[in-house]
Design an enzyme around this catalytic site. Structure first.
Site, PDB file in Angstrom:
ATOM      1  N   GLU A   1      -1.390  -1.118  -5.907  1.00 14.38           N
ATOM      2  CA  GLU A   1      -2.532  -0.394  -6.449  1.00 14.38           C
ATOM      3  C   GLU A   1      -2.154   0.272  -7.769  1.00 14.38           C
ATOM      4  O   GLU A   1      -1.011   0.700  -7.953  1.00 14.38           O
ATOM      5  CB  GLU A   1      -2.975   0.702  -5.477  1.00 14.38           C
ATOM      6  CG  GLU A   1      -3.529   0.202  -4.174  1.00 14.38           C
ATOM      7  CD  GLU A   1      -3.762   1.368  -3.227  1.00 14.38           C
ATOM      8  OE1 GLU A   1      -4.917   1.787  -3.082  1.00 14.38           O
ATOM      9  OE2 GLU A   1      -2.775   1.858  -2.647  1.00 14.38           O
TER      10      GLU A   1
ATOM     11  N   ASP B   1      -3.219   0.964   6.988  1.00 14.30           N
ATOM     12  CA  ASP B   1      -2.411   0.676   5.804  1.00 14.30           C
ATOM     13  C   ASP B   1      -2.093  -0.813   5.663  1.00 14.30           C
ATOM     14  O   ASP B   1      -1.992  -1.321   4.545  1.00 14.30           O
ATOM     15  CB  ASP B   1      -1.114   1.489   5.838  1.00 14.30           C
ATOM     16  CG  ASP B   1      -1.379   2.987   5.846  1.00 14.30           C
ATOM     17  OD1 ASP B   1      -2.445   3.390   5.354  1.00 14.30           O
ATOM     18  OD2 ASP B   1      -0.524   3.746   6.348  1.00 14.30           O
TER      19      ASP B   1
ATOM     20  N   ASP C   1       0.861  -1.183   0.000  1.00 19.96           N
ATOM     21  CA  ASP C   1       0.000   0.000   0.000  1.00 19.96           C
ATOM     22  C   ASP C   1       0.896   1.231   0.000  1.00 19.96           C
ATOM     23  O   ASP C   1       1.735   1.398   0.892  1.00 19.96           O
ATOM     24  CB  ASP C   1      -0.899   0.004   1.243  1.00 19.96           C
ATOM     25  CG  ASP C   1      -1.741   1.265   1.324  1.00 19.96           C
ATOM     26  OD1 ASP C   1      -2.493   1.537   0.383  1.00 19.96           O
ATOM     27  OD2 ASP C   1      -1.637   1.979   2.348  1.00 19.96           O
TER      28      ASP C   1
END
Length: 254
Positions: free
Chosen positions: A150, A236, A56
């Site tokens: 991501e 996170d 992340d």
């Protein structure tokens, strides 16, 4: 020697030098880059680790993994921006003086000296950031067979003026590019997934914050407890676990 070919033997590989390019940067330093070719790979295939990881990326810290590791954001630009701003003001002042005296900037020694100084400061920031990104991308590639991140769209995020400086300083786009080409080079798997709800979803039970009578998590909410299963999350780490899960599902469908 641009475009020439020369054969070098290093006892192990037959390395051919192809195109040679000489370039000069804004600080008036010269660099030589060479395109190399060989009948044998330049790198060896890495051994399997049987390890998979989700990462992340965020502005509070640079990176948090699904295993709970946190890598701080060094914020190289923020650390040196005061010195850079001072150097740029001096550069502007010398530029105005040269124009007032009707002197060519090219022939103004004081202006050119300051211009090179500003360029070197920018170069220092760029080199520090690039080294940081290389070290951390290589570590991930060496230690994991699968890395999932991501699919961040930094250009769109830069429209948020409150976060623009942090996003520009962190180098997410370059980091993902490095992971992609290193994964291909060392035969690892690197994929990106859509970030939708990776932060808002409880990894344990799948409850999504903002549904029902709950409110979505704000940026300030670094830890939270799922109202459905009462699992306490570090924001996170939970997001990184969801990113890894999305990546595994994506691979199953492929």
């Amino acid at each position: 020697i641009a475009g020439s070919h020369r054969r070098i033997i290093d006892h192990k590989k037959d390395i051919r030098i192809g195109t040679v390019t000489v370039s000069k940067d804004s600080a008036d330093r010269y660099f030589v880059s060479m395109q190399l070719g060989s009948d044998t790979p330049f790198v060896s295939k890495l051994a399997k680790t049987n390890s998979q990881i989700g990462i992340d990326l965020n502005t509070e810290n640079f990176l948090t993994t699904s295993e709970g590791q946190v890598i701080d954001n060094p914020r190289y630009y923020r650390m040196i921006k005061g010195r850079l701003a001072k150097a740029q003001r001096t550069l502007s002042r010398r530029q105005r003086r040269a124009k007032k005296e009707k002197r060519s900037l090219r022939n103004s020694k004081n202006y050119q000296k300051q211009r090179r100084l500003v360029a070197k400061i920018h170069d220092k920031i760029r080199n520090q950031r690039n080294n940081f990104l290389n070290v951390n991308s290589t570590r991930l590639i060496n230690n994991h067979d699968l890395i999932v991140a991501e699919n961040l769209r930094s250009k769109n995020m830069l429209k948020n003026h409150a976060l623009a400086l942090s996003i520009s300083d962190v180098g997410w786009h370059s980091f993902l590019q490095k992971l992609a080409y290193k994964a291909d080079l060392y035969q690892r798997t690197f994929i990106v997934v859509h970030p939708k709800n990776t932060t808002q979803t409880c990894h344990d039970c799948g409850f999504i914050m903002g549904s029902g009578n709950t409110e979505k998590l704000a940026l300030k909410d670094r830890e939270w407890t799922c109202p459905a299963c009462q699992t306490h999350h570090i924001r996170d780490v939970n997001a990184a676990k969801n990113i890894l899960s999305k990546g595994l599902k994506q691979l199953e469908k492929a």
